[in-house]
Motif scaffolding. Structure first.
Motif, short mmCIF file in Angstrom:
data_model
loop_
_atom_site.label_atom_id
_atom_site.label_comp_id
_atom_site.label_asym_id
_atom_site.label_seq_id
_atom_site.Cartn_x
_atom_site.Cartn_y
_atom_site.Cartn_z
N ASN A 32 0.89 -1.11 -0.03
CA ASN A 32 -0.21 -0.10 0.02
C ASN A 32 0.79 1.19 -0.22
N THR A 36 -3.86 2.62 6.06
CA THR A 36 -4.96 2.08 6.26
C THR A 36 -6.07 2.94 6.53
N VAL A 98 -5.61 3.84 -0.24
CA VAL A 98 -4.53 3.06 0.59
C VAL A 98 -3.76 2.25 -0.42
#
Length: 1002
Positions: A32, A36, A98
């Motif tokens: 990512n 998050t 993300v």
């Protein structure tokens, strides 16, 4: 550096190491680009909208302006389409804000599919106790009581509404005393980290600390969803299939062959890259999702027609449905593992049971694998087997219920040689063999491969049998058999079908007796207790404790005391109307169960103070209702006051035409069981909802009771004698393998040999109870536990042994373990002394078959070459045991010795001289002991094989010199040892060969 800094540094280093390991194992995993999303985004944009999508919203101007992906108004979409839109929007947001690694979110969205995080080991009750401590509320207060008794409806409107929904009950109570009212700032990755810590926490103090941190950082709604994640009970209205399908078109396929949520998220992060064909098959040492059997829904004809039968191939297979745990076994050859083979076991829900059943052939903790040394054919290097792990009771010679499986496996772990209960793996499919995926092959081809790959190990590792059928009459016959044997049911299989991963399909269909029109037992029982439900049944009584009327309680019209014994628990088969009807007739008559003051005047439970199957509420029998309940069979149980209960009971209807005095009583139930075998023979089965009319018999068969006949007495042509003189017998069943005798034949055998017969166990003192099957009477006696039950084989052994010893006084055989159907603790030690450590009887001549089985078992357990002569094999086995510290068996004490017993004349004693009192028997007895213990006994002193000469305790010295002179004159003969009779006697007593020098005659 302080402790906190050191701890933080240690955690950082460990996290870095974990990341490095994951990169090595998954080199192409996505990463990512940002942190998050916050945890609250999950329920704000996914969970709550999915729940709302279950019902179609009212069309409004605002909703018409919300347009779906294809230009449709959300209000005009079906509930399924609306759920897809919600999921698509969440995934699109994740990818944008993300990155491509959605695994952190999926672990919380589908917590029951996450196999990488260990089970938390905490349920509703534990969480409730911890929340009481976290919020510092009195457990006896209204909120404390509601939290700890979450299934009960609360006193307030909100808590009454949340009865049975634990997470909602927690939300109601947390909302009154929140640490924060706005959503917190915990990210999804933060929640995952804390949940990992919670799953690894082994002490309540550690769990409490983590839950306290969640309480401080989350508002009540966040905690509601957190609790649902911990309990793995999401109930958001979307299945994993829908989520997988939106994420990637091959996601469901990969999950079916791997059971790995991590692989689904990491290997399929790009929806444009499809799963290659070679990666769509199952892999060795990688858990997969098995094929499941379809539920029965139609008539038998329709079911058979849907299994692909044709005129050219009309065959389908019938298998017995087993009461165990679905298990897959993976095996591969691995020289680094002791024994050369590596094993893995997984359950249907992908739980790893390798620790229990074994990882190798020499795993000391393996309950199963250490018995599989000869289970695989030559050339089998790797395979995957699909089957059922069940429990075999060697003492009862029967399968045990699923609930005893783990206990049996633990017993087998700790007891290598002898265990009354043991795990048995019944194999019904092979899916992988020597690097080849077999799932695309037909079931018939796979079964052929299975037969050639496996060498069954009796009662440990067996291939599940099947029978071929072509019509429904054969199914009916098989159903009749499983009802009689109290089995689970049947599975019908299409032998032309491939194996379908993670799918219920018509190729496999299960047929259970309780779903059929005429199968099973229908009984009228009294509701005496109730249990609060959960989920959509929350807040109300969802299942009921039912009882049988105690006969004395309704013996007269004036009787006021109504009393019942607990008998079964019923929760299936009710409709909403049925629940409403029961509530209508019992409203205001229910009382809370007080464990400290149980209503024993009205209801008796099993377990004494333990109060097994204790209900949440109870009701007096005279205030209650009668239910007609149906079950597949009746089976023993120690959880109810009646020692028998119904197997898979289902509600049929409410019997408003009956009151508690006309419901089934305990005595009526016992009487009914006495005739159940006859009823089964007379009863015709109809499996198509009475579409087929009964065929009327031309002549009605007279009702008979096992062992008796109205026309003639059973004739008996067997041996007669006096071996059972003075003994009383209560014979409950016939005799099974290896010598089948009817109950009548056994009774006549006992009578012909002097025994007396009774039809109850307490009609005469010291009655010997005989049974070979677990009938109602046998189960009742076993439940009491104060009387041993003997198998009929003991009767047959006693008669047979006295035939062998014809001419000698009749003698009863001591009881051996093989003679016992049930043994009381007081009797166990006595029974164990009648055989040696090799299961060889001290008092009974074993049959040829028993000796062969004994030798075979010894050779197998001790790795003895089966090609050698039986005597040599047995000698090797015994020597190995003795070297390991075992006591030498009496039957081997004088093995390979040749003994000569001189007469009194040969010993130089005048034959007319009277023998000392009590000494005349010593030499003959010693001679018999020596022969029993393996010695060869000769009658001439010139035999060149003599190793020992056995003489009286005090023979004349001249006789000894004469014997020595005789042998020294023969140059070819070795002079044997001359010993007194005490050498035989003391060696026998000490169970070892003593030094001959101590027993030379003076």
């Amino acid at each position: 550096m302080d402790a906190g800094t050191r701890s933080h540094g240690k955690s950082y280093n460990q996290a870095s190491q974990n990341e490095s390991n994951l990169d090595e194992k998954y080199p192409n995993r996505p990463h990512n680009h940002s942190k998050t999303l916050p945890f609250h985004v999950l329920f704000e944009t996914l969970f709550n909208p999915l729940s709302d999508a279950k019902t179609k919203p009212t069309v409004s101007a605002a909703s018409r302006r919300k347009v779906g992906p294809q230009g449709q108004s959300n209000a005009n979409l079906s509930s399924f389409e609306r759920r897809r839109v919600v999921i698509e929007q969440f995934i699109a947001r994740w990818r944008k804000e993300v990155g491509d690694d959605i695994y952190p979110a999926f672990r919380l969205i589908l917590p029951d599919k996450d196999r990488d995080r260990a089970m938390y080991g905490i349920k509703e009750k534990t969480i409730g106790k911890m929340l009481v401590k976290v919020m510092k509320i009195d457990k006896n207060s209204e909120d404390g009581f509601n939290l700890l008794n979450w299934k009960l409806p609360g006193q307030t409107d909100s808590s009454r509404f949340s009865g049975g929904d634990f997470a909602r009950r927690c939300y109601d109570i947390l909302s009154k005393r929140p640490m924060r009212t706005e959503v917190g700032g915990m990210l999804i990755e933060d929640v995952n980290e804390k949940l990992d810590q919670l799953s690894n926490a082994s002490k309540e103090e550690q769990q409490l600390s983590i839950l306290t941190e969640f309480y401080r950082k989350m508002n009540p709604e966040e905690l509601l969803w957190l609790i649902r994640i911990i309990l793995r009970q999401m109930k958001v209205g979307a299945t994993e299939r829908t989520l997988f399908d939106v994420w990637h078109p091959d996601a469901e396929t990969l999950y079916s062959i791997s059971s790995s949520l991590r692989r689904v998220c990491w290997e399929l992060h790009d929806p444009n890259i499809r799963l290659e064909a070679e990666n769509k098959g199952i892999s060795l040492m990688q858990c997969f999702q098995p094929q499941l059997a379809q539920f029965q829904r139609d008539s038998m004809d329709r079911m058979i027609s849907r299994m692909g039968v044709t005129e050219q191939d009309p065959v389908f297979w019938i298998e017995e449905k087993l009461d165990g745990e679905r298990m897959q076994l993976h095996m591969e050859s691995d020289d680094s593992v002791p024994g050369g083979k590596k094993f893995c076991f997984w359950s249907r829900k992908a739980k790893d049971y390798t620790y229990l059943y074994g990882n190798g052939l020499e795993d000391p903790n393996g309950a199963l694998t250490r018995h599989l040394k000869d289970a695989f054919a030559d050339g089998v290097k790797s395979l995957i087997l699909d089957g059922e792990m069940i429990v075999w009771n060697s003492e009862q010679e029967a399968f045990e219920p699923f609930g005893t499986l783990k206990g049996a496996a633990i017993e087998a772990q700790s007891n290598y040689f002898v265990s009354k209960r043991q795990p048995l793996f019944r194999i019904f499919d092979i899916l992988y063999l020597n690097g080849h995926d077999l799932t695309r092959y037909t079931l018939r081809d796979r079964r052929n491969a299975l037969q050639k790959s496996i060498h069954p190990v009796y009662r440990w590792f067996e291939i599940h049998p099947y029978e071929e059928a072509t019509d429904k009459e054969q199914v009916e016959a098989s159903l009749r058999k499983v009802v009689e044997e109290a089995s689970e049911g049947l599975v019908l299989k299409n032998p032309r079908s491939p194996y379908r991963l993670n799918e219920r399909h018509d190729d496999w269909m299960k047929v259970k007796p309780e779903y059929m029109t005429e199968f099973g037992e229908s009984l009228d029982v009294i509701v005496i207790g109730g249990y609060y439900g959960s989920g959509h049944r929350g807040g109300a009584l969802a299942s009921f404790l039912c009882g049988l009327r105690v006969d004395d309680a309704a013996s007269s019209p004036e009787a006021k005391a109504s009393k019942c014994y607990s008998f079964c628990k019923v929760g299936g088969g009710f409709t909403a109307a049925d629940y409403a009807n029961i509530r209508h007739h019992t409203d205001g008559k229910w009382m809370d169960w007080n464990p400290k003051k149980p209503p024993t005047a009205y209801i008796e439970l099993a377990g004494g103070d333990a109060q097994h199957e204790r209900p949440d509420q109870w009701i007096k029998p005279e205030d209650s209702v009668v239910l007609c309940v149906k079950a597949s069979s009746i089976s023993p149980s120690d959880q109810f006051r009646v020692p028998l209960t119904l197997r898979f009971p289902r509600f049929r209807r409410l019997r408003m035409d009956k009151d508690w005095k006309s419901a089934l009583s305990v005595q009526e139930f016992v009487d009914m069981q006495k005739n159940v075998e006859q009823e089964k023979k007379q009863k015709e089965f109809n499996v198509e909802n009475f579409r087929k009319k009964r065929v009327k018999r031309a002549t009605k068969k007279p009702l008979t009771i096992a062992g008796y006949s109205a026309d003639a007495e059973v004739k008996y042509d067997g041996p007669s004698g006096h071996v059972f003189d003075g003994l009383n017998f209560f014979i409950m069943t016939d005799s099974g393998a290896p010598f089948k005798k009817s109950k009548a034949e056994l009774e006549q055998l006992v009578k012909s040999n002097g025994g007396k017969l009774y039809q109850t166990n307490n009609a005469a003192p010291n009655t010997i109870c005989i049974a070979d099957r677990r009938t109602v009477k046998a189960a009742s006696l076993q439940k009491k536990g104060d009387m041993s039950i003997v198998r009929p084989i003991w009767i047959l052994d006693c008669v047979r042994q006295n035939e062998i010893d014809a001419g000698l006084p009749d003698m009863l055989l001591p009881l051996e373990p093989r003679h016992m159907f049930f043994t009381t603790p007081e009797k166990e030690a006595e029974v164990a002394t009648s055989i040696d450590q090799f299961d060889d009887s001290y008092a009974r001549d074993v049959t040829k078959e028993e000796l062969s089985a004994l030798l075979e078992k010894m050779c197998k357990d001790n790795k003895v070459d089966s090609s050698r002569a039986p005597e040599a094999r047995l000698r090797d086995v015994v020597q190995e045991k003795v070297d390991a510290g075992w006591e030498l068996p009496c039957g081997w004490l004088f093995q390979n010795l040749t003994l000569f017993f001189p007469t009194r004349t040969e010993q130089g004693v005048d034959s007319e001289e009277p023998e000392p009192a009590g000494q005349g028997y010593r030499l003959p007895l010693a001679r018999n002991k020596a022969r029993f213990a393996g010695a060869s006994v000769v009658d001439t002193a010139t035999d060149s094989s003599i190793t020992h000469v056995v003489v009286d305790s005090d023979p004349p010295s001249s006789a000894i010199r004469s014997l020595r002179k005789t042998w020294s004159a023969q140059a070819s003969q070795k002079i044997p040892h001359i010993v007194t009779v005490e050498w035989i006697e003391e060696s026998w007593k000490q169970r070892t060969l003593l030094d001959e020098e101590r027993f030379h005659p003076a």
